[in-house]
Design an enzyme around this catalytic site. Structure first.
Site, PDB file in Angstrom:
ATOM      1  N   GLY A  11       0.793  -1.226   0.000  1.00 36.59           N
ATOM      2  CA  GLY A  11       0.000   0.000   0.000  1.00 36.59           C
ATOM      3  C   GLY A  11       0.823   1.273   0.000  1.00 36.59           C
ATOM      4  CG  ASN A  13       1.865   3.119  -5.820  1.00 34.44           C
ATOM      5  OD1 ASN A  13       2.280   4.118  -6.399  1.00 34.44           O
ATOM      6  ND2 ASN A  13       2.477   1.944  -5.899  1.00 34.44           N
ATOM      7  CE  LYS A  64     -12.783 -11.992 -11.726  1.00 37.25           C
ATOM      8  NZ  LYS A  64     -11.440 -12.041 -12.249  1.00 37.25           N
ATOM      9  CG  MET A  89      -1.003  -8.359  -6.751  1.00 30.41           C
ATOM     10  SD  MET A  89      -0.421  -7.590  -8.307  1.00 30.41           S
ATOM     11  CE  MET A  89       1.096  -6.815  -7.788  1.00 30.41           C
ATOM     12  NE  ARG A  90      -8.357 -11.661  -5.275  1.00 36.17           N
ATOM     13  CZ  ARG A  90      -8.305 -12.985  -5.261  1.00 36.17           C
ATOM     14  NH1 ARG A  90      -8.740 -13.677  -6.286  1.00 36.17           N
ATOM     15  NH2 ARG A  90      -7.853 -13.623  -4.203  1.00 36.17           N
ATOM     16  CG  ASN A 106      -3.282  -1.258 -12.941  1.00 36.49           C
ATOM     17  OD1 ASN A 106      -3.147  -1.383 -11.716  1.00 36.49           O
ATOM     18  ND2 ASN A 106      -2.602  -2.008 -13.794  1.00 36.49           N
ATOM     19  CG  HIS A 108       2.357  -2.602 -15.358  1.00 38.12           C
ATOM     20  ND1 HIS A 108       2.034  -3.801 -14.741  1.00 38.12           N
ATOM     21  CD2 HIS A 108       3.384  -2.875 -16.193  1.00 38.12           C
ATOM     22  CE1 HIS A 108       2.826  -4.749 -15.205  1.00 38.12           C
ATOM     23  NE2 HIS A 108       3.649  -4.224 -16.076  1.00 38.12           N
TER      24      HIS A 108
END
Ligand code: GAR
Length: 201
Positions: A11, A13, A64, A89-90, A106, A108
Protein backbone atom coordinates in the site's frame (compact mmCIF):
# COMPACT_ATOMS: atom_id res chain seq x y z
CA UNK A 1 -15.69 12.96 -6.69
CA UNK A 2 -15.47 9.80 -4.59
CA UNK A 3 -12.48 7.48 -4.95
CA UNK A 4 -11.94 3.83 -3.99
CA UNK A 5 -8.44 2.39 -3.94
CA UNK A 6 -8.02 -1.36 -4.46
CA UNK A 7 -4.84 -2.85 -2.96
CA UNK A 8 -3.56 -6.29 -1.99
CA UNK A 9 -0.18 -5.56 -0.43
CA UNK A 10 2.11 -2.95 1.05
CA UNK A 11 0.00 0.00 0.00
CA UNK A 12 2.81 2.48 -0.58
CA UNK A 13 0.98 3.90 -3.60
CA UNK A 14 -2.17 4.08 -1.50
CA UNK A 15 -0.16 6.03 1.12
CA UNK A 16 1.09 8.43 -1.58
CA UNK A 17 -2.52 9.00 -2.68
CA UNK A 18 -3.61 9.61 0.93
CA UNK A 19 -0.85 12.25 1.24
CA UNK A 20 -1.85 13.95 -2.02
CA UNK A 21 -5.51 14.11 -0.93
CA UNK A 22 -4.55 15.47 2.51
CA UNK A 23 -2.37 18.16 0.96
CA UNK A 24 -5.24 19.18 -1.33
CA UNK A 25 -3.34 18.22 -4.49
CA UNK A 26 -6.16 15.82 -5.37
CA UNK A 27 -9.49 17.50 -4.72
CA UNK A 28 -11.60 14.40 -4.12
CA UNK A 29 -12.82 12.20 -1.29
CA UNK A 30 -10.92 9.03 -0.53
CA UNK A 31 -13.91 6.97 0.57
CA UNK A 32 -12.87 3.33 0.47
CA UNK A 33 -10.02 0.83 0.50
CA UNK A 34 -10.98 -2.48 -1.11
CA UNK A 35 -8.54 -5.15 0.02
CA UNK A 36 -8.55 -8.90 -0.64
CA UNK A 37 -5.73 -9.76 1.76
CA UNK A 38 -6.12 -9.53 5.55
CA UNK A 39 -2.32 -9.37 5.97
CA UNK A 40 -1.94 -6.35 3.66
CA UNK A 41 -0.12 -3.37 5.16
CA UNK A 42 -2.54 -1.17 3.22
CA UNK A 43 -5.15 -1.93 5.91
CA UNK A 44 -3.30 -0.20 8.75
CA UNK A 45 -2.64 2.76 6.44
CA UNK A 46 -6.39 3.08 5.80
CA UNK A 47 -7.13 2.87 9.53
CA UNK A 48 -4.65 5.62 10.30
CA UNK A 49 -6.12 7.84 7.58
CA UNK A 50 -9.73 7.13 8.57
CA UNK A 51 -10.59 5.51 5.23
CA UNK A 52 -13.34 2.87 5.29
CA UNK A 53 -12.03 -0.65 4.67
CA UNK A 54 -13.83 -3.28 2.61
CA UNK A 55 -12.00 -6.52 3.36
CA UNK A 56 -13.24 -9.03 0.81
CA UNK A 57 -11.54 -12.41 0.76
CA UNK A 58 -12.05 -14.35 -2.46
CA UNK A 59 -12.26 -17.67 -0.56
CA UNK A 60 -15.30 -16.40 1.40
CA UNK A 61 -17.39 -16.44 -1.79
CA UNK A 62 -18.47 -19.38 -3.98
CA UNK A 63 -17.37 -17.67 -7.21
CA UNK A 64 -15.85 -14.54 -8.71
CA UNK A 65 -19.34 -13.23 -9.45
CA UNK A 66 -20.37 -13.25 -5.78
CA UNK A 67 -16.97 -11.85 -4.75
CA UNK A 68 -17.38 -8.90 -7.11
CA UNK A 69 -21.04 -8.44 -6.14
CA UNK A 70 -19.83 -7.86 -2.58
CA UNK A 71 -17.30 -5.30 -3.82
CA UNK A 72 -20.00 -3.60 -5.91
CA UNK A 73 -22.21 -3.18 -2.86
CA UNK A 74 -19.44 -1.23 -1.11
CA UNK A 75 -18.83 0.85 -4.24
CA UNK A 76 -22.52 1.72 -4.44
CA UNK A 77 -22.78 2.52 -0.73
CA UNK A 78 -19.89 4.96 -1.02
CA UNK A 79 -21.10 6.33 -4.38
CA UNK A 80 -17.70 5.68 -5.94
CA UNK A 81 -16.88 7.56 -9.16
CA UNK A 82 -13.31 6.39 -9.71
CA UNK A 83 -11.57 3.09 -8.94
CA UNK A 84 -7.81 3.30 -8.46
CA UNK A 85 -5.99 -0.03 -8.63
CA UNK A 86 -2.78 0.16 -6.59
CA UNK A 87 -1.18 -3.26 -6.46
CA UNK A 88 -4.51 -5.13 -6.57
CA UNK A 89 -3.33 -8.51 -7.75
CA UNK A 90 -6.56 -9.71 -9.33
CA UNK A 91 -8.08 -9.25 -12.75
CA UNK A 92 -11.48 -7.56 -12.66
CA UNK A 93 -14.24 -9.30 -14.60
CA UNK A 94 -15.42 -7.80 -17.93
CA UNK A 95 -18.77 -7.08 -16.21
CA UNK A 96 -17.18 -4.95 -13.49
CA UNK A 97 -15.00 -3.18 -16.06
CA UNK A 98 -18.11 -2.47 -18.17
CA UNK A 99 -19.96 -1.11 -15.14
CA UNK A 100 -17.11 1.36 -14.51
CA UNK A 101 -16.13 1.95 -18.14
CA UNK A 102 -13.25 4.50 -18.27
CA UNK A 103 -13.55 4.95 -14.52
CA UNK A 104 -10.87 2.46 -13.46
CA UNK A 105 -7.17 3.25 -13.58
CA UNK A 106 -4.12 1.14 -12.80
CA UNK A 107 -0.42 1.61 -12.18
CA UNK A 108 2.08 -0.79 -13.65
CA UNK A 109 5.82 -0.86 -12.85
CA UNK A 110 7.10 -1.04 -16.45
CA UNK A 111 6.70 0.78 -19.74
CA UNK A 112 3.65 -0.95 -21.22
CA UNK A 113 3.15 -2.80 -23.47
CA UNK A 114 6.48 -4.29 -22.31
CA UNK A 115 6.63 -6.55 -19.27
CA UNK A 116 2.97 -7.08 -18.45
CA UNK A 117 2.06 -9.21 -15.44
CA UNK A 118 2.80 -9.37 -11.75
CA UNK A 119 6.64 -9.42 -11.74
CA UNK A 120 7.35 -6.59 -14.17
CA UNK A 121 10.30 -5.00 -12.35
CA UNK A 122 12.17 -8.30 -12.08
CA UNK A 123 11.24 -9.30 -15.63
CA UNK A 124 12.66 -6.03 -17.03
CA UNK A 125 15.79 -6.32 -14.86
CA UNK A 126 16.41 -9.95 -15.86
CA UNK A 127 15.80 -9.17 -19.54
CA UNK A 128 18.61 -6.64 -19.42
CA UNK A 129 16.75 -3.63 -20.80
CA UNK A 130 18.54 -0.32 -20.27
CA UNK A 131 15.33 1.66 -19.78
CA UNK A 132 12.15 0.63 -18.01
CA UNK A 133 9.66 2.77 -16.11
CA UNK A 134 6.14 3.29 -14.85
CA UNK A 135 2.78 3.40 -16.65
CA UNK A 136 -0.59 4.68 -15.46
CA UNK A 137 -3.43 3.53 -17.71
CA UNK A 138 -7.18 3.07 -17.97
CA UNK A 139 -8.30 -0.50 -17.34
CA UNK A 140 -10.05 -2.52 -20.02
CA UNK A 141 -11.01 -6.20 -20.20
CA UNK A 142 -7.46 -7.39 -20.86
CA UNK A 143 -4.47 -7.47 -18.54
CA UNK A 144 -2.32 -4.30 -18.44
CA UNK A 145 -3.72 -3.16 -21.76
CA UNK A 146 -5.99 -0.07 -21.60
CA UNK A 147 -5.27 3.44 -22.95
CA UNK A 148 -2.13 4.97 -21.44
CA UNK A 149 -2.49 8.13 -19.34
CA UNK A 150 1.09 8.86 -18.20
CA UNK A 151 4.44 7.12 -18.48
CA UNK A 152 7.82 7.89 -17.03
CA UNK A 153 11.09 6.21 -17.97
CA UNK A 154 13.60 4.91 -15.42
CA UNK A 155 17.13 4.11 -16.58
CA UNK A 156 18.86 0.92 -15.48
CA UNK A 157 22.59 1.34 -14.80
CA UNK A 158 25.12 -1.47 -14.68
CA UNK A 159 25.55 -0.75 -10.98
CA UNK A 160 21.82 -1.27 -10.32
CA UNK A 161 20.58 -4.31 -8.42
CA UNK A 162 17.00 -5.54 -8.47
CA UNK A 163 16.55 -3.84 -5.09
CA UNK A 164 17.92 -0.48 -6.23
CA UNK A 165 15.76 -0.63 -9.35
CA UNK A 166 12.66 -1.39 -7.26
CA UNK A 167 13.41 1.66 -5.14
CA UNK A 168 13.75 3.90 -8.19
CA UNK A 169 10.51 2.57 -9.71
CA UNK A 170 8.52 3.05 -6.51
CA UNK A 171 9.82 6.59 -6.10
CA UNK A 172 8.54 7.44 -9.59
CA UNK A 173 5.23 5.66 -8.93
CA UNK A 174 4.54 7.71 -5.82
CA UNK A 175 4.75 10.93 -7.85
CA UNK A 176 3.20 9.76 -11.11
CA UNK A 177 0.05 8.13 -9.69
CA UNK A 178 -1.17 11.16 -7.70
CA UNK A 179 -0.43 13.29 -10.77
CA UNK A 180 -2.58 11.04 -13.00
CA UNK A 181 -5.41 10.92 -10.46
CA UNK A 182 -5.33 14.68 -10.23
CA UNK A 183 -5.66 14.98 -14.02
CA UNK A 184 -8.62 12.59 -13.96
CA UNK A 185 -10.36 14.41 -11.09
CA UNK A 186 -9.87 17.76 -12.82
CA UNK A 187 -11.48 16.40 -15.99
CA UNK A 188 -8.30 16.79 -18.03
CA UNK A 189 -8.23 13.32 -19.59
CA UNK A 190 -10.04 12.61 -22.83
CA UNK A 191 -10.04 9.16 -24.40
CA UNK A 192 -9.88 9.18 -28.20
CA UNK A 193 -9.85 5.61 -29.44
CA UNK A 194 -6.74 3.98 -27.99
CA UNK A 195 -5.22 7.29 -26.99
CA UNK A 196 -5.61 9.53 -23.98
CA UNK A 197 -5.33 13.23 -24.68
CA UNK A 198 -4.14 15.19 -21.64
CA UNK A 199 -5.16 18.81 -21.41
CA UNK A 200 -2.51 20.71 -19.44
CA UNK A 201 -4.45 23.90 -18.65
C1 GAR B 1 3.37 -1.38 -7.43
O1 GAR B 1 4.73 -1.39 -7.81
C2 GAR B 1 2.47 -1.52 -8.65
O2 GAR B 1 2.99 -0.89 -9.78
C3 GAR B 1 2.45 -3.01 -8.81
O3 GAR B 1 2.31 -3.49 -7.49
C4 GAR B 1 3.04 -2.64 -6.62
C5 GAR B 1 2.20 -2.34 -5.41
O4 GAR B 1 2.96 -1.68 -4.44
N1 GAR B 1 1.37 -3.44 -9.66
C6 GAR B 1 1.49 -4.40 -10.56
O5 GAR B 1 2.51 -5.06 -10.72
C7 GAR B 1 0.26 -4.63 -11.40
N2 GAR B 1 0.52 -5.50 -12.49
P1 GAR B 1 2.28 -0.94 -3.22
O6 GAR B 1 1.32 -1.95 -2.58
O7 GAR B 1 3.41 -0.60 -2.30
O8 GAR B 1 1.56 0.26 -3.73
Amino acid sequence: MNIAVFASGRGTNFAAIIRAVKKGKIKAELRLLVCDNPAAKAISKAKRAGVRIALVKRQDYPGKKEFEAAILRYLEEEKIDLIVLAGFMRMLSPELVAEFRNKIINIHPALLPSFKGSSAIKDAFDYGVKVTGVTVHFVDENMDSGPIILQQAVGIKESDTLESLEKKIHKVEHKLYPQAIRLYVEGKLKIEGRKVVVSRH
